[in-house]
Design a protein around this motif. Sequence first.
Motif, PDB file in Angstrom:
ATOM      1  N   VAL A 115       0.846  -1.200   0.000  1.00  0.00           N
ATOM      2  CA  VAL A 115       0.000   0.000   0.000  1.00  0.00           C
ATOM      3  C   VAL A 115       0.884   1.253   0.000  1.00  0.00           C
ATOM      4  O   VAL A 115       0.596   2.224  -0.695  1.00  0.00           O
ATOM      5  CB  VAL A 115      -0.977  -0.025   1.196  1.00  0.00           C
ATOM      6  CG1 VAL A 115      -1.699   1.299   1.351  1.00  0.00           C
ATOM      7  CG2 VAL A 115      -1.969  -1.171   1.028  1.00  0.00           C
ATOM      8  N   TYR A 116       1.960   1.225   0.762  1.00  0.00           N
ATOM      9  CA  TYR A 116       2.917   2.340   0.755  1.00  0.00           C
ATOM     10  C   TYR A 116       3.412   2.594  -0.671  1.00  0.00           C
ATOM     11  O   TYR A 116       3.439   3.732  -1.138  1.00  0.00           O
ATOM     12  CB  TYR A 116       4.093   2.036   1.691  1.00  0.00           C
ATOM     13  CG  TYR A 116       5.214   3.036   1.592  1.00  0.00           C
ATOM     14  CD1 TYR A 116       5.169   4.236   2.290  1.00  0.00           C
ATOM     15  CD2 TYR A 116       6.325   2.777   0.783  1.00  0.00           C
ATOM     16  CE1 TYR A 116       6.204   5.155   2.184  1.00  0.00           C
ATOM     17  CE2 TYR A 116       7.354   3.694   0.672  1.00  0.00           C
ATOM     18  CZ  TYR A 116       7.287   4.880   1.378  1.00  0.00           C
ATOM     19  OH  TYR A 116       8.311   5.795   1.255  1.00  0.00           O
ATOM     20  N   ASP A 117       3.810   1.529  -1.353  1.00  0.00           N
ATOM     21  CA  ASP A 117       4.293   1.664  -2.723  1.00  0.00           C
ATOM     22  C   ASP A 117       3.234   2.272  -3.631  1.00  0.00           C
ATOM     23  O   ASP A 117       3.536   3.123  -4.479  1.00  0.00           O
ATOM     24  CB  ASP A 117       4.738   0.301  -3.279  1.00  0.00           C
ATOM     25  CG  ASP A 117       5.978  -0.245  -2.587  1.00  0.00           C
ATOM     26  OD1 ASP A 117       6.709   0.538  -1.938  1.00  0.00           O
ATOM     27  OD2 ASP A 117       6.208  -1.473  -2.689  1.00  0.00           O
ATOM     28  N   GLN A 118       1.976   1.869  -3.472  1.00  0.00           N
ATOM     29  CA  GLN A 118       0.891   2.408  -4.295  1.00  0.00           C
ATOM     30  C   GLN A 118       0.649   3.892  -4.005  1.00  0.00           C
ATOM     31  O   GLN A 118       0.416   4.679  -4.918  1.00  0.00           O
ATOM     32  CB  GLN A 118      -0.388   1.604  -4.069  1.00  0.00           C
ATOM     33  CG  GLN A 118      -0.311   0.208  -4.628  1.00  0.00           C
ATOM     34  CD  GLN A 118      -1.469  -0.675  -4.182  1.00  0.00           C
ATOM     35  OE1 GLN A 118      -1.956  -0.573  -3.053  1.00  0.00           O
ATOM     36  NE2 GLN A 118      -1.909  -1.546  -5.069  1.00  0.00           N
ATOM     37  N   VAL A 119       0.725   4.280  -2.744  1.00  0.00           N
ATOM     38  CA  VAL A 119       0.544   5.683  -2.367  1.00  0.00           C
ATOM     39  C   VAL A 119       1.674   6.530  -2.934  1.00  0.00           C
ATOM     40  O   VAL A 119       1.435   7.596  -3.512  1.00  0.00           O
ATOM     41  CB  VAL A 119       0.448   5.837  -0.828  1.00  0.00           C
ATOM     42  CG1 VAL A 119       0.583   7.298  -0.407  1.00  0.00           C
ATOM     43  CG2 VAL A 119      -0.866   5.261  -0.325  1.00  0.00           C
ATOM     44  N   VAL A 120       2.916   6.066  -2.799  1.00  0.00           N
ATOM     45  CA  VAL A 120       4.064   6.808  -3.322  1.00  0.00           C
ATOM     46  C   VAL A 120       3.959   6.941  -4.841  1.00  0.00           C
ATOM     47  O   VAL A 120       4.190   8.023  -5.401  1.00  0.00           O
ATOM     48  CB  VAL A 120       5.393   6.152  -2.893  1.00  0.00           C
ATOM     49  CG1 VAL A 120       6.577   6.743  -3.645  1.00  0.00           C
ATOM     50  CG2 VAL A 120       5.584   6.294  -1.392  1.00  0.00           C
ATOM     51  N   GLU A 121       3.604   5.873  -5.515  1.00  0.00           N
ATOM     52  CA  GLU A 121       3.466   5.930  -6.975  1.00  0.00           C
ATOM     53  C   GLU A 121       2.388   6.928  -7.384  1.00  0.00           C
ATOM     54  O   GLU A 121       2.585   7.739  -8.289  1.00  0.00           O
ATOM     55  CB  GLU A 121       3.136   4.545  -7.535  1.00  0.00           C
ATOM     56  CG  GLU A 121       2.990   4.552  -9.048  1.00  0.00           C
ATOM     57  CD  GLU A 121       2.678   3.183  -9.623  1.00  0.00           C
ATOM     58  OE1 GLU A 121       2.557   3.100 -10.852  1.00  0.00           O
ATOM     59  OE2 GLU A 121       2.546   2.210  -8.856  1.00  0.00           O
ATOM     60  N   GLN A 123       1.296   9.531  -5.665  1.00  0.00           N
ATOM     61  CA  GLN A 123       1.760  10.885  -5.373  1.00  0.00           C
ATOM     62  C   GLN A 123       2.804  11.332  -6.403  1.00  0.00           C
ATOM     63  O   GLN A 123       2.813  12.487  -6.820  1.00  0.00           O
ATOM     64  CB  GLN A 123       2.349  10.962  -3.955  1.00  0.00           C
ATOM     65  CG  GLN A 123       1.355  10.736  -2.857  1.00  0.00           C
ATOM     66  CD  GLN A 123       0.349  11.865  -2.721  1.00  0.00           C
ATOM     67  OE1 GLN A 123       0.398  12.877  -3.403  1.00  0.00           O
ATOM     68  NE2 GLN A 123      -0.591  11.680  -1.833  1.00  0.00           N
ATOM     69  N   TYR A 124       3.669  10.427  -6.809  1.00  0.00           N
ATOM     70  CA  TYR A 124       4.704  10.746  -7.791  1.00  0.00           C
ATOM     71  C   TYR A 124       4.085  11.211  -9.108  1.00  0.00           C
ATOM     72  O   TYR A 124       4.512  12.203  -9.694  1.00  0.00           O
ATOM     73  CB  TYR A 124       5.592   9.527  -8.032  1.00  0.00           C
ATOM     74  CG  TYR A 124       6.621   9.742  -9.122  1.00  0.00           C
ATOM     75  CD1 TYR A 124       7.795  10.427  -8.856  1.00  0.00           C
ATOM     76  CD2 TYR A 124       6.401   9.263 -10.408  1.00  0.00           C
ATOM     77  CE1 TYR A 124       8.752  10.632  -9.843  1.00  0.00           C
ATOM     78  CE2 TYR A 124       7.340   9.467 -11.409  1.00  0.00           C
ATOM     79  CZ  TYR A 124       8.502  10.146 -11.124  1.00  0.00           C
ATOM     80  OH  TYR A 124       9.431  10.361 -12.112  1.00  0.00           O
ATOM     81  N   TRP A 125       3.060  10.515  -9.576  1.00  0.00           N
ATOM     82  CA  TRP A 125       2.441  10.861 -10.856  1.00  0.00           C
ATOM     83  C   TRP A 125       1.466  12.019 -10.732  1.00  0.00           C
ATOM     84  O   TRP A 125       1.245  12.753 -11.681  1.00  0.00           O
ATOM     85  CB  TRP A 125       1.737   9.643 -11.457  1.00  0.00           C
ATOM     86  CG  TRP A 125       2.729   8.626 -11.922  1.00  0.00           C
ATOM     87  CD1 TRP A 125       2.981   7.414 -11.367  1.00  0.00           C
ATOM     88  CD2 TRP A 125       3.637   8.752 -13.021  1.00  0.00           C
ATOM     89  NE1 TRP A 125       3.988   6.774 -12.036  1.00  0.00           N
ATOM     90  CE2 TRP A 125       4.412   7.565 -13.069  1.00  0.00           C
ATOM     91  CE3 TRP A 125       3.880   9.735 -13.967  1.00  0.00           C
ATOM     92  CZ2 TRP A 125       5.394   7.363 -14.017  1.00  0.00           C
ATOM     93  CZ3 TRP A 125       4.863   9.527 -14.910  1.00  0.00           C
ATOM     94  CH2 TRP A 125       5.606   8.347 -14.932  1.00  0.00           C
ATOM     95  N   ARG A 126       0.871  12.213  -9.557  1.00  0.00           N
ATOM     96  CA  ARG A 126      -0.123  13.264  -9.368  1.00  0.00           C
ATOM     97  C   ARG A 126       0.509  14.638  -9.191  1.00  0.00           C
ATOM     98  O   ARG A 126       0.068  15.616  -9.790  1.00  0.00           O
ATOM     99  CB  ARG A 126      -0.970  12.941  -8.141  1.00  0.00           C
ATOM    100  CG  ARG A 126      -2.020  13.996  -7.832  1.00  0.00           C
ATOM    101  CD  ARG A 126      -2.772  13.633  -6.600  1.00  0.00           C
ATOM    102  NE  ARG A 126      -2.307  14.488  -5.517  1.00  0.00           N
ATOM    103  CZ  ARG A 126      -2.877  14.585  -4.357  1.00  0.00           C
ATOM    104  NH1 ARG A 126      -3.903  13.819  -4.061  1.00  0.00           N
ATOM    105  NH2 ARG A 126      -2.428  15.397  -3.451  1.00  0.00           N
ATOM    106  N   LEU A 127       1.533  14.754  -8.380  1.00  0.00           N
ATOM    107  CA  LEU A 127       2.070  16.042  -7.997  1.00  0.00           C
ATOM    108  C   LEU A 127       2.609  16.884  -9.164  1.00  0.00           C
ATOM    109  O   LEU A 127       2.361  18.076  -9.200  1.00  0.00           O
ATOM    110  CB  LEU A 127       3.124  15.885  -6.907  1.00  0.00           C
ATOM    111  CG  LEU A 127       2.557  15.433  -5.561  1.00  0.00           C
ATOM    112  CD1 LEU A 127       3.670  15.180  -4.568  1.00  0.00           C
ATOM    113  CD2 LEU A 127       1.566  16.436  -5.013  1.00  0.00           C
ATOM    114  N   PRO A 128       3.339  16.325 -10.118  1.00  0.00           N
ATOM    115  CA  PRO A 128       3.839  17.175 -11.207  1.00  0.00           C
ATOM    116  C   PRO A 128       2.700  17.844 -11.990  1.00  0.00           C
ATOM    117  O   PRO A 128       2.841  18.964 -12.453  1.00  0.00           O
ATOM    118  CB  PRO A 128       4.617  16.214 -12.106  1.00  0.00           C
ATOM    119  CG  PRO A 128       4.976  15.072 -11.237  1.00  0.00           C
ATOM    120  CD  PRO A 128       3.858  14.969 -10.226  1.00  0.00           C
TER     121      PRO A 128
END
Length: 132
Positions: A115-121, A123-128
């Motif tokens: 779940v951590y990996d899914q959240v980080v992924e 956030q990585y694609w959303r923030l830019p």
Amino acid sequence: MPAANLNIAVVCSSNMNRSMEAHAFLSKKGFKVRSFGTGDKVKLPGTGPDRPNVYDFSCTYDEIYQDLLNKDKTFYTQNGLLNMIDRNRRIKPKPERFQLCKEKFDIVVTCEERVYDQVVEYQYWRLPYENG
């Protein structure tokens, strides 16, 4: 910043067990908290390992509760699922998917490594895209 002003998200896979228990606990302590799942569907154990109960995130906890009650009240009472879902429906109407939430959080607590990996992924694609 006082702890009660923190905006907290608690995330597990299906927004059923761990995230909802943490949601209930933190809410009782006065925190502003929301809970989520990251999976594509809400998955709960079924009467056999090859027969899980699978629901869309659009299903309410009431609908899930009634479905399991109708399928096998005794089994789902004994394994604790009906009790867990009854707790959930007293907290909020339905499971929510983290990837569909646009709210910003000060703290995101994940309940397992996947779940951590899914959240980080996410956030990585959303923030830019949100920051221009």
